[in-house]
Scaffold this active site. Structure first.
Site, PDB file in Angstrom:
ATOM      1  N   GLU A 115       0.850  -1.199   0.000  1.00 36.03           N
ATOM      2  CA  GLU A 115       0.000   0.000   0.000  1.00 36.03           C
ATOM      3  C   GLU A 115       0.876   1.236   0.000  1.00 36.03           C
ATOM      4  OE1 GLU A 115      -3.852  -0.209   2.226  1.00 36.03           O
ATOM      5  OE2 GLU A 115      -2.883  -1.897   3.174  1.00 36.03           O
ATOM      6  N   HIS A 242      -8.719   9.628   3.252  1.00 32.88           N
ATOM      7  CA  HIS A 242      -8.333   8.580   2.307  1.00 32.88           C
ATOM      8  C   HIS A 242      -8.549   9.121   0.905  1.00 32.88           C
ATOM      9  CE1 HIS A 242      -7.880   4.823   0.241  1.00 32.88           C
ATOM     10  NE2 HIS A 242      -7.502   4.254   1.372  1.00 32.88           N
ATOM     11  N   ARG A 289      -0.763   8.920   1.894  1.00 33.22           N
ATOM     12  CA  ARG A 289      -2.156   9.332   1.681  1.00 33.22           C
ATOM     13  C   ARG A 289      -2.355  10.837   1.683  1.00 33.22           C
ATOM     14  NH1 ARG A 289      -5.203   4.665   5.153  1.00 33.22           N
ATOM     15  NH2 ARG A 289      -4.723   3.088   3.608  1.00 33.22           N
ATOM     16  N   HIS A 350     -11.005   9.641   6.992  1.00 33.32           N
ATOM     17  CA  HIS A 350     -10.758   8.201   7.139  1.00 33.32           C
ATOM     18  C   HIS A 350     -10.199   7.798   8.504  1.00 33.32           C
ATOM     19  CE1 HIS A 350      -9.957   4.168   5.793  1.00 33.32           C
ATOM     20  NE2 HIS A 350      -8.659   4.289   5.956  1.00 33.32           N
ATOM     21  N   ARG A 385      -0.831   8.505   9.461  1.00 33.44           N
ATOM     22  CA  ARG A 385      -0.683   7.053   9.632  1.00 33.44           C
ATOM     23  C   ARG A 385      -0.212   6.384   8.341  1.00 33.44           C
ATOM     24  NH1 ARG A 385      -5.108   2.534   9.112  1.00 33.44           N
ATOM     25  NH2 ARG A 385      -5.696   3.996   7.501  1.00 33.44           N
TER      26      ARG A 385
HETATM   27  C1  LIG Z   1     -13.268   1.442   5.466  1.00 32.97           C
HETATM   28  C2  LIG Z   1     -12.063   1.283   6.360  1.00 32.97           C
HETATM   29  C3  LIG Z   1     -10.975   0.542   5.935  1.00 32.97           C
HETATM   30  C4  LIG Z   1      -9.857   0.394   6.748  1.00 32.97           C
HETATM   31  N1  LIG Z   1      -8.827  -0.409   6.336  1.00 32.97           N
HETATM   32  C5  LIG Z   1      -7.792  -0.639   7.188  1.00 32.97           C
HETATM   33  C6  LIG Z   1      -6.772  -1.570   6.846  1.00 32.97           C
HETATM   34  O1  LIG Z   1      -6.803  -2.196   5.798  1.00 32.97           O
HETATM   35  N2  LIG Z   1      -5.761  -1.747   7.738  1.00 32.97           N
HETATM   36  C7  LIG Z   1      -5.689  -1.095   8.932  1.00 32.97           C
HETATM   37  O2  LIG Z   1      -4.738  -1.296   9.691  1.00 32.97           O
HETATM   38  N3  LIG Z   1      -6.659  -0.223   9.270  1.00 32.97           N
HETATM   39  C8  LIG Z   1      -7.702   0.006   8.443  1.00 32.97           C
HETATM   40  N4  LIG Z   1      -8.693   0.874   8.811  1.00 32.97           N
HETATM   41  C9  LIG Z   1      -8.621   1.497  10.128  1.00 32.97           C
HETATM   42  C10 LIG Z   1      -8.943   0.460  11.190  1.00 32.97           C
HETATM   43  O3  LIG Z   1     -10.020  -0.324  10.736  1.00 32.97           O
HETATM   44  C11 LIG Z   1      -9.316   1.106  12.505  1.00 32.97           C
HETATM   45  O4  LIG Z   1      -8.422   2.110  12.842  1.00 32.97           O
HETATM   46  C12 LIG Z   1      -9.294   0.067  13.618  1.00 32.97           C
HETATM   47  O5  LIG Z   1     -10.086  -1.034  13.235  1.00 32.97           O
HETATM   48  C13 LIG Z   1      -9.810   0.679  14.898  1.00 32.97           C
HETATM   49  O6  LIG Z   1     -10.036  -0.341  15.816  1.00 32.97           O
HETATM   50  P1  LIG Z   1     -10.552   0.032  17.266  1.00 32.97           P
HETATM   51  O7  LIG Z   1     -10.761  -1.258  17.976  1.00 32.97           O
HETATM   52  O8  LIG Z   1      -9.659   1.025  17.874  1.00 32.97           O
HETATM   53  O9  LIG Z   1     -11.967   0.761  17.001  1.00 32.97           O
HETATM   54  P2  LIG Z   1     -13.249   0.230  16.234  1.00 32.97           P
HETATM   55  O10 LIG Z   1     -12.963  -0.989  15.466  1.00 32.97           O
HETATM   56  O11 LIG Z   1     -13.824   1.364  15.498  1.00 32.97           O
HETATM   57  O12 LIG Z   1     -14.229  -0.158  17.417  1.00 32.97           O
HETATM   58  C14 LIG Z   1     -14.857   0.837  18.196  1.00 32.97           C
HETATM   59  C15 LIG Z   1     -15.926   0.196  19.045  1.00 32.97           C
HETATM   60  O13 LIG Z   1     -16.387   1.107  20.034  1.00 32.97           O
HETATM   61  C16 LIG Z   1     -17.808   1.075  20.088  1.00 32.97           C
HETATM   62  N5  LIG Z   1     -18.267   2.362  20.623  1.00 32.97           N
HETATM   63  C17 LIG Z   1     -18.002   3.604  20.146  1.00 32.97           C
HETATM   64  N6  LIG Z   1     -18.598   4.539  20.929  1.00 32.97           N
HETATM   65  C18 LIG Z   1     -19.242   3.869  21.921  1.00 32.97           C
HETATM   66  C19 LIG Z   1     -20.055   4.264  23.016  1.00 32.97           C
HETATM   67  N7  LIG Z   1     -20.363   5.553  23.276  1.00 32.97           N
HETATM   68  N8  LIG Z   1     -20.560   3.304  23.819  1.00 32.97           N
HETATM   69  C20 LIG Z   1     -20.314   1.993  23.582  1.00 32.97           C
HETATM   70  N9  LIG Z   1     -19.558   1.557  22.548  1.00 32.97           N
HETATM   71  C21 LIG Z   1     -19.029   2.491  21.736  1.00 32.97           C
HETATM   72  C22 LIG Z   1     -18.198   0.814  18.641  1.00 32.97           C
HETATM   73  O14 LIG Z   1     -19.530   0.367  18.552  1.00 32.97           O
HETATM   74  C23 LIG Z   1     -17.152  -0.237  18.254  1.00 32.97           C
HETATM   75  O15 LIG Z   1     -17.537  -1.505  18.724  1.00 32.97           O
HETATM   76  C24 LIG Z   1      -9.814   1.034   8.007  1.00 32.97           C
HETATM   77  C25 LIG Z   1     -10.899   1.783   8.430  1.00 32.97           C
HETATM   78  C26 LIG Z   1     -12.024   1.910   7.626  1.00 32.97           C
HETATM   79  C27 LIG Z   1     -13.180   2.710   8.113  1.00 32.97           C
END
Ligand SMILES: Cc1cc2nc3c(=O)[nH]c(=O)nc-3n(C[C@H](O)[C@H](O)[C@H](O)COP(=O)(O)OP(=O)(O)OC[C@H]3O[C@@H](n4cnc5c(N)ncnc54)[C@H](O)[C@@H]3O)c2cc1C
Length: 524
Positions: A115, A242, A289, A350, A385
């Site tokens: 990437e 993005h 990016r 993004h 990032r």
């Molecule tokens: C379309 C897309 C493609 C991506 N592709 C990549 C990739 O290929 N590689 C990579 O490394 N990263 C990628 N990313 C980024 C990556 O997916 C995220 O940064 C990462 O998954 C974040 O994980 P997390 O566990 O920190 O948060 P999240 O996976 O966003 O989880 C957050 C959680 O908190 C919960 N939550 C939020 N607020 C509250 C509240 N008030 N009360 C209770 N629960 C709450 C949500 O419901 C969710 O369950 C991508 C992101 C997107 C959107």
């Protein structure tokens, strides 16, 4: 009042991997995961490209991955953190495999994608639905763990700190976290969950802008409630856009066309079919990016077009469908044939690089409050990032935070007696909103203002106007908040308003352009 040893807020990669690790080490500990939507709904579920990790030590090395990460981050990264995350990467990746995640292989070896910003092929992936596969495997592991309870559709409104305990003296320098106030959406009841340790893993805040690749859960809740609890928040000026989201006439969540498609050879072109990336960076389509997103933004401003095109016509069709089945299907569903037409793409909000300040163990500035993942300012990403470093961040910090949590729980000097004094959530004198039009109107205004004034390219005048507008919106939201019975929609609006405040304030403090932050008036 519900009591837990550990309260985890969020069920993406960060929250789930942290909970599993504690459960494995402390089978007697009571762990509750609360999450505001279905248990799998998260940014994690939508990750396409994959997870960047050094596995091919013949061609690749930790040093190369470190250099790529620092270069993308414009040197604003914390080198100690970058080294730690990248060097721990292979071990954390193996754990994902042990928990049942399937990664694509070719001829008995891992299939490694490339990437933007990476100088080697090092992205392990599961087709173009890597996040969905990781989320599936983690939830399956959690559901097998008898001491973890998942409470879906439970929305965290605010953390509980001394502020809520009548006898406690509120000292800004010594804030403790005791759990959270949580709205059970099914029974419309606000519950208190107290915990010895609380983890915030609430992900990003993409919906502070009109167009985002993030699902609707990404409203910056965790960052906002830690900010309200007086925790330290930094680097909010760094929001990654993005370059290639699928153009749509509707605002909201836009479908992502993964960077891996450019990694496999797709080229950017104007609507008229002209290549343009060579004007902006020698790496052309594979520049980081911020550079590609700004280049597209500039081309759109010059041409006045709504989108640019992504040209996949010369790519191997079979390989494309095999590697990107989800993207291919989405194009077909939208009536686009990627082998004969340009895919219309635009930049969209993004990934948030800043957030809750944490140390190497994921500890925030508030006692007994940890944070992991996209809601944090961990030091890994600096000003921008590197693609696919965030899933890795969730795994590595989830691991470190879990080890530290276990250490603290074993010391066991938590005194819960005075927590009996924590009052119920007070809704006295509050009114049920009979219509949501004010909430949706203010949310739209906020998103318009952020998209027009605080987006990929900023200026001093736009930021000054944004500050004024933000203030007006904040006052209106506060008024609503002060007389209304709490609902997730209202709370999300309040949180997004806090997020916009932090982005604008921290943007105004910048004296030079770095990574994803670009103010035209600061160009030397
Ligand atoms: C379309 C897309 C493609 C991506 N592709 C990549 C990739 O290929 N590689 C990579 O490394 N990263 C990628 N990313 C980024 C990556 O997916 C995220 O940064 C990462 O998954 C974040 O994980 P997390 O566990 O920190 O948060 P999240 O996976 O966003 O989880 C957050 C959680 O908190 C919960 N939550 C939020 N607020 C509250 C509240 N008030 N009360 C209770 N629960 C709450 C949500 O419901 C969710 O369950 C991508 C992101 C997107 C959107």
């Amino acid at each position: 009042m519900i009591k837990a040893d550990v309260l985890v807020i969020g069920s993406g990669i960060s929250g789930l991997s942290y909970a599993i690790k504690i459960s494995e080490r402390m089978p007697e500990a009571k762990i509750i995961i609360v999450t505001k939507a279905d248990e799998d709904e998260s940014n994690t579920k939508y990750a396409q490209g994959g997870l960047s990790v050094v596995t091919d030590f013949d061609k690749d090395s930790f040093q190369k991955h470190i250099d790529d990460t620092m270069r993308a981050g414009d040197g604003e990264n914390n080198l100690e953190v970058v080294k730690m995350v990248i060097e721990e990467g292979p071990e954390r990746f193996r754990e994902l495999v042990d928990w049942g995640t399937n990664f694509d292989q070719k001829d008995g070896h891992l299939s490694l994608g490339r990437e933007g910003g990476h100088t080697e092929n090092r992205i392990v992936h599961h087709k173009d639905i890597t996040g969905k596969e990781i989320e599936r495997a983690l939830l399956a592991t959690v559901n097998k763990s008898p001491n973890i309870e998942i409470m879906a559709h439970h929305y965290v409104i605010d953390l509980i700190t001394q502020h809520h305990v009548p006898e406690k003296i509120f000292d800004l320098e010594k804030i403790d976290c005791y759990g959270a106030y949580i709205l059970d959406e099914k029974y419309k009841k606000i519950k208190k969950i107290t915990a010895k340790i609380t983890l915030v893993a609430t992900g990003g805040a993409g919906h502070v802008y009109k167009n985002t690749t993030n699902p609707i859960i990404a409203t910056g809740d965790g960052i906002a409630f830690v900010h309200r609890a007086r925790g330290k928040i930094s680097n909010m000026q760094y929001y990654q856009f993005h370059p290639t989201a699928l153009f749509s006439k509707r605002d909201g969540m836009l479908f992502l066309i993964s960077e891996a498609v450019r990694g496999d050879g797709a080229k950017l072109r104007t609507k008229d079919g002209e290549k343009f990336m060579q004007k902006y960076d020698e790496r052309e389509e594979l520049a980081s990016r911020d550079i590609v997103a700004r280049a597209i933004d500039n081309e759109l401003k010059i041409s006045g077009d709504d989108y640019v095109g992504l040209d996949c016509r010369d790519m191997n069709h079979e390989k494309f469908i095999e590697h990107f089945p989800n993207i291919y299907q989405k194009c077909v569903d939208e009536g686009i044939d990627p082998f004969h037409q340009l895919i219309p793409v635009v930049p969209a909000c993004h990934y948030l690089m800043g957030g809750i300040d944490i140390d190497l163990d994921g500890q925030s500035s508030i006692k007994n409050l940890f944070a992991v993942g996209e809601c944090t300012n961990s030091g890994l990403h600096g000003a921008n990032r590197l693609a696919s470093n965030s899933l890795l961040e969730g795994m590595v910090f989830g691991h470190n935070a879990a080890l530290k949590t276990v250490e603290l729980l074993e010391i066991n000097d938590f005194n819960f007696d005075d927590l009996k004094a924590i009052p119920e959530w007070n809704e006295e004198g509050m009114k049920m909103m009979d219509e949501m039009v004010m909430v949706s109107y203010l949310r739209r205004q906020l998103q318009e203002m952020m998209s027009d004034l605080v987006s990929i390219v900023r200026t001093n005048d736009r930021l000054a106007l944004a500050k004024k507008k933000q203030h007006e919106i904040f006052d209106a939201v506060n008024e609503l908040y002060n007389y209304s019975i709490m609902s997730p929609k209202l709370s999300e609006l309040r949180n997004l308003t806090n997020i916009s405040y932090l982005i604008i304030k921290q943007s105004l403090k910048m004296t030079e352009n770095k990574g994803a932050f670009y103010n035209k008036d600061l160009v030397k």
